[in-house]
Structures are given as C-alpha cells and as structure tokens.
Design a protein around this motif. Structure first.
Motif, PDB file in Angstrom:
ATOM      1  N   PRO A  21      34.847  35.190  29.577  1.00  0.00           N
ATOM      2  CA  PRO A  21      34.323  34.804  30.888  1.00  0.00           C
ATOM      3  C   PRO A  21      34.560  33.314  31.151  1.00  0.00           C
ATOM      4  O   PRO A  21      34.756  32.526  30.222  1.00  0.00           O
ATOM      5  CB  PRO A  21      32.829  35.098  30.774  1.00  0.00           C
ATOM      6  N   THR A  22      34.546  32.950  32.423  1.00  0.00           N
ATOM      7  CA  THR A  22      34.631  31.550  32.823  1.00  0.00           C
ATOM      8  C   THR A  22      33.409  31.223  33.673  1.00  0.00           C
ATOM      9  O   THR A  22      32.901  32.078  34.401  1.00  0.00           O
ATOM     10  CB  THR A  22      35.907  31.262  33.622  1.00  0.00           C
ATOM     11  N   PRO A  23      32.907  29.993  33.613  1.00  0.00           N
ATOM     12  CA  PRO A  23      31.688  29.673  34.365  1.00  0.00           C
ATOM     13  C   PRO A  23      31.962  29.454  35.845  1.00  0.00           C
ATOM     14  O   PRO A  23      33.005  28.910  36.219  1.00  0.00           O
ATOM     15  CB  PRO A  23      31.209  28.380  33.703  1.00  0.00           C
ATOM     16  N   ASN A  24      31.019  29.887  36.697  1.00  0.00           N
ATOM     17  CA  ASN A  24      31.035  29.474  38.087  1.00  0.00           C
ATOM     18  C   ASN A  24      30.728  27.985  38.159  1.00  0.00           C
ATOM     19  O   ASN A  24      30.304  27.379  37.165  1.00  0.00           O
ATOM     20  CB  ASN A  24      30.013  30.269  38.890  1.00  0.00           C
ATOM     21  N   VAL A  28      27.246  28.543  33.448  1.00  0.00           N
ATOM     22  CA  VAL A  28      27.746  28.208  32.115  1.00  0.00           C
ATOM     23  C   VAL A  28      28.234  29.477  31.430  1.00  0.00           C
ATOM     24  O   VAL A  28      27.903  30.598  31.848  1.00  0.00           O
ATOM     25  CB  VAL A  28      26.659  27.558  31.224  1.00  0.00           C
ATOM     26  N   VAL A  29      29.012  29.287  30.393  1.00  0.00           N
ATOM     27  CA  VAL A  29      29.339  30.363  29.458  1.00  0.00           C
ATOM     28  C   VAL A  29      28.663  30.034  28.137  1.00  0.00           C
ATOM     29  O   VAL A  29      28.709  28.885  27.668  1.00  0.00           O
ATOM     30  CB  VAL A  29      30.858  30.514  29.275  1.00  0.00           C
ATOM     31  N   ILE A  30      28.014  31.026  27.552  1.00  0.00           N
ATOM     32  CA  ILE A  30      27.256  30.851  26.313  1.00  0.00           C
ATOM     33  C   ILE A  30      27.907  31.647  25.194  1.00  0.00           C
ATOM     34  O   ILE A  30      28.247  32.831  25.380  1.00  0.00           O
ATOM     35  CB  ILE A  30      25.801  31.309  26.509  1.00  0.00           C
ATOM     36  N   LYS A  31      28.118  31.015  24.060  1.00  0.00           N
ATOM     37  CA  LYS A  31      28.541  31.719  22.849  1.00  0.00           C
ATOM     38  C   LYS A  31      27.315  32.417  22.284  1.00  0.00           C
ATOM     39  O   LYS A  31      26.335  31.779  21.920  1.00  0.00           O
ATOM     40  CB  LYS A  31      29.119  30.753  21.822  1.00  0.00           C
ATOM     41  N   VAL A  32      27.357  33.737  22.236  1.00  0.00           N
ATOM     42  CA  VAL A  32      26.190  34.527  21.841  1.00  0.00           C
ATOM     43  C   VAL A  32      26.021  34.460  20.322  1.00  0.00           C
ATOM     44  O   VAL A  32      26.920  34.829  19.569  1.00  0.00           O
ATOM     45  CB  VAL A  32      26.332  35.984  22.312  1.00  0.00           C
ATOM     46  N   THR A 108      21.053  37.646  39.869  1.00  0.00           N
ATOM     47  CA  THR A 108      22.044  38.351  39.062  1.00  0.00           C
ATOM     48  C   THR A 108      21.412  38.630  37.707  1.00  0.00           C
ATOM     49  O   THR A 108      20.456  37.949  37.298  1.00  0.00           O
ATOM     50  CB  THR A 108      23.334  37.525  38.882  1.00  0.00           C
ATOM     51  N   GLN A 109      21.939  39.643  37.018  1.00  0.00           N
ATOM     52  CA  GLN A 109      21.389  40.026  35.722  1.00  0.00           C
ATOM     53  C   GLN A 109      22.534  40.349  34.769  1.00  0.00           C
ATOM     54  O   GLN A 109      23.254  41.326  34.982  1.00  0.00           O
ATOM     55  CB  GLN A 109      20.488  41.254  35.845  1.00  0.00           C
ATOM     56  N   PRO A 110      22.727  39.530  33.732  1.00  0.00           N
ATOM     57  CA  PRO A 110      23.749  39.878  32.746  1.00  0.00           C
ATOM     58  C   PRO A 110      23.439  41.238  32.132  1.00  0.00           C
ATOM     59  O   PRO A 110      22.287  41.552  31.848  1.00  0.00           O
ATOM     60  CB  PRO A 110      23.645  38.755  31.708  1.00  0.00           C
ATOM     61  N   SER A 117      25.703  40.585  27.202  1.00  0.00           N
ATOM     62  CA  SER A 117      25.745  39.832  25.952  1.00  0.00           C
ATOM     63  C   SER A 117      26.083  40.650  24.712  1.00  0.00           C
ATOM     64  O   SER A 117      25.988  40.123  23.595  1.00  0.00           O
ATOM     65  CB  SER A 117      24.398  39.125  25.746  1.00  0.00           C
ATOM     66  N   PHE A 118      26.476  41.906  24.854  1.00  0.00           N
ATOM     67  CA  PHE A 118      27.016  42.642  23.710  1.00  0.00           C
ATOM     68  C   PHE A 118      28.468  42.211  23.547  1.00  0.00           C
ATOM     69  O   PHE A 118      29.407  43.002  23.621  1.00  0.00           O
ATOM     70  CB  PHE A 118      26.936  44.153  23.937  1.00  0.00           C
ATOM     71  N   ALA A 119      28.638  40.934  23.325  1.00  0.00           N
ATOM     72  CA  ALA A 119      29.961  40.326  23.315  1.00  0.00           C
ATOM     73  C   ALA A 119      29.864  38.952  22.676  1.00  0.00           C
ATOM     74  O   ALA A 119      28.766  38.428  22.434  1.00  0.00           O
ATOM     75  CB  ALA A 119      30.497  40.199  24.739  1.00  0.00           C
ATOM     76  N   GLU A 120      30.995  38.347  22.434  1.00  0.00           N
ATOM     77  CA  GLU A 120      31.004  37.020  21.834  1.00  0.00           C
ATOM     78  C   GLU A 120      30.551  35.943  22.817  1.00  0.00           C
ATOM     79  O   GLU A 120      30.013  34.909  22.413  1.00  0.00           O
ATOM     80  CB  GLU A 120      32.397  36.699  21.307  1.00  0.00           C
ATOM     81  N   PHE A 121      30.757  36.185  24.119  1.00  0.00           N
ATOM     82  CA  PHE A 121      30.386  35.216  25.143  1.00  0.00           C
ATOM     83  C   PHE A 121      29.756  35.922  26.343  1.00  0.00           C
ATOM     84  O   PHE A 121      30.064  37.086  26.619  1.00  0.00           O
ATOM     85  CB  PHE A 121      31.609  34.421  25.626  1.00  0.00           C
ATOM     86  N   VAL A 122      28.876  35.194  27.051  1.00  0.00           N
ATOM     87  CA  VAL A 122      28.262  35.744  28.260  1.00  0.00           C
ATOM     88  C   VAL A 122      28.144  34.614  29.283  1.00  0.00           C
ATOM     89  O   VAL A 122      27.900  33.450  28.924  1.00  0.00           O
ATOM     90  CB  VAL A 122      26.873  36.363  27.965  1.00  0.00           C
ATOM     91  N   ALA A 123      28.329  34.953  30.563  1.00  0.00           N
ATOM     92  CA  ALA A 123      28.232  33.969  31.644  1.00  0.00           C
ATOM     93  C   ALA A 123      26.872  34.061  32.328  1.00  0.00           C
ATOM     94  O   ALA A 123      26.343  35.155  32.540  1.00  0.00           O
ATOM     95  CB  ALA A 123      29.345  34.200  32.664  1.00  0.00           C
TER      96      ALA A 123
END
Length: 346
Positions: A21-24, A28-32, A108-110, A117-123
């Motif tokens: 993902p890329t941040p708006n 931000v983008v977070i490393k989970v 919005t709701q990830p 967030s079932f991933a390496e990164f989440v926006a």
C-alpha cells in the motif's frame, strides 16, 4: 507484500504476494508487528459486510511501526510505534466536530472498506486524527488487542454503560470483548456476572474479576439465574457475543432503569433479535450501541493500563503465523480458543 487474500466469500483465503500500500496525503502506511483475529474478521470473510469488495485482505486490530507518511501528516513520522482504532474518522464532519469519531459518516475501516492488517503492511487514513502513539514498554501483541476488542469494551463499560462501583454488571459471552469488559468493569469496582457456554472461558472470567459465573448449558434459565444472584437484576448488561439469544437475555437481565449495551455485531439473519420492548417501556430500560472508541479517548485507557489497573496482556491466548491465521479465521464460528489470538509472524 505477503497477505491473506479472500477471493470468494466463505471459501478458504490464500496467502498471496500483493502490491504494497501507499499512503494518502493525510495517511500513513504501517508495518504490522501484530494483529488480532476477531469475530468481525469472520463476518467479513463470510460476506456479511456489504462494504467489502473482492479480492480483499481482512484484519482491523493491529499495532506496528510507521513505514511511510503522507505529505500532510504532521503528528507522526517514520519509525513511530503506533496503533489505531478500527474506525478511521475523517476529523472534519459534524460527528467528528462533536467528538463522536466512532460514528463518523465518512469513516474508513481497514479490513472492511479497504485492505486490512492480515498482511505485512496496512494503510490508515487521516493519521493525525486516528493514530495513537504507543508507550515504549507496551508490547505490540498487547497493543494489537486495543484497537477493537479492548477499546470497544472500554467505551461500552465506561462511556456508554457509565458503570460505577458497587453496581451489578452481566457480560454475555466471554471471548476477547467479554473478558475485556469484565476486567474493565471490575477495575471500576463493579460486581460482574460472566455468562458463557465454556467452563474454560468462565474460569478465565473469574481470574479477570467476575464474582459469579453462569454456564448457559447448565442452567434452565440464564435470566432467572442472574435475577436470583443480584436480587432483582443487573444495573448494566452487555451482549459481548452478538447473537439473538444473548441480546435478549442481556435485556431481560436488567433491573428497572437498567442499561443494555450491544457490543457484539448482529449481522445477516441474526440482525433482528426479538427484543422485549414491553419490558423496555415498563421498566424504562436503556438500549445503547457501542461501536469502537475515539482515538483521543485512548489516553484514559492507556493511563489505567500503565498504572496496573488494567492488564490487557492477560487476554492474550495464542500467537500464530500469517499462514495459521487462515485456519483460525475460517474455524472461528465452530471453535475458538480462550483469550485473544494474535498474528505475530509474517
């Protein structure tokens, strides 16, 4: 990045390599580093949430490290340790202006409105409104439970339930939400009755402060049992599971002028429980929903955690890998482990 991807509802997800993902500009983008497996994720996998567009990555309660920052973000930087409520509020609408970010109409709701967030990164959008800095002494596994279950329970008990010392509180369902509510209500001085179908879950409830437990499989009438213990019903009752039976039992458990808090989601065919409105009117009961918690209210919760009055780390159950999360997610309705299951290996 590696992620759990749902290609078809109610069919087994897959581990896939997908685009990072890329941040708006304001996000931000977070490393989970850790993310919980929640019943709400199961609803997403089943297709009960109409906002979901396939293919989809679930997951909404997480903690991690800021990896990338949009150009308009002012309060956070790369490397910060953070978590976030599962609701990302816009910060600009009338709901947000009144302080009610948890019901923001533009939220919005990830894991629901976009990949989770079932991933390496989440926006995360609107980072300055929605991110919470984590204390250095708080483990990511503990923090991951705060964004949904623990924070939702905190608001349900403290802000919606207005629980105070000496009151009777019943908690129907002793999963992550219910156990959190028991711990929080106990810290406020309430007398908590825990209700569940599992002796193991009820044993945990006792360790978190419940003064009485009821196994719904072993009594003829849960409501009658609660009224007998409390000599008239509870002041506050929470349906922490989200099922027509527990919702109705929660309402019927109340004494006059009591407050029912609906925390567990009631979706699909379970969305319209037969609430006894005659009792609601005659006893002047209050029925309240509780949907997450605003980021700015985390300070009160974190202060209680840091002081030792609350210990969300005690809720932790299994720590699993991203690969193992598929089985944990798809079997959640059939079987569940006590405590919170957290993905910590990506």
């Amino acid at each position: 990045m590696k992620a759990v991807v749902i290609e078809n509802f109610a069919e087994s997800p897959k581990i896939m390599q997908v685009s990072d993902p890329t941040p708006n500009s304001d996000g931000v983008v977070i490393k989970v580093e850790a993310t919980g497996v929640c019943r709400s994720d199961w609803h997403a996998w089943m297709g009960h949430d109409l906002d979901i567009v396939l293919p989809h990555v679930p997951g909404h309660e997480f903690a991690g490290i800021v990896e990338a920052v949009g150009k308009n973000v002012r309060g956070f930087k790369v490397g910060d340790r953070v978590t976030s409520p599962f609701i990302s509020a816009c910060g600009n609408c009338s709901d947000c202006d009144s302080g009610n970010h948890q019901v923001c109409a533009s939220q919005t709701q990830p894991g629901f409105t976009h990949w989770g967030s079932f991933a390496e990164f989440v926006a995360i959008d609107h980072a300055d409104v929605n991110l919470i800095s984590l204390p250095e002494e708080m483990a990511f596994t503990t923090a991951a439970s705060l964004g949904c279950r623990f924070a939702t329970s905190f608001r349900a008990v403290v802000d919606q339930g207005n629980v105070s010392a000496g009151q009777w509180v019943s908690v129907h369902g002793c999963g992550g939400v219910g156990l959190s509510a028991i711990m929080i209500a106990t810290a406020l001085g309430a007398n908590v009755i825990a209700v569940d179908l599992s002796d193991e879950a009820l044993k945990l409830a006792t360790s978190f402060g419940a003064v009485a437990t009821i196994n719904a499989n072993q009594v003829d009438d849960v409501v009658e049992a609660i009224h007998e213990i409390t000599k008239g019903g509870v002041h506050v009752s929470l349906d922490a599971l989200g099922h027509p039976i527990t919702a109705v039992n929660s309402v019927k458990s109340l004494r006059r002028l009591g407050r029912h808090i609906q925390v567990g989601l009631l979706l699909a065919e379970q969305s319209t429980p037969p609430i006894p409105m005659d009792r609601v009117v005659a006893h002047e009961l209050m029925i309240l929903g509780s949907h997450g918690m605003q980021a700015y209210r985390y300070d009160a919760m974190l202060n209680m955690i840091l002081s030792g009055k609350l210990a969300p780390e005690k809720l932790l159950g299994r720590c699993i890998s991203l690969e193992e999360s598929i089985s944990a997610l798809t079997s959640l309705e059939r079987k569940s482990s006590p405590g919170v299951t957290v993905i910590t290996q990506f």
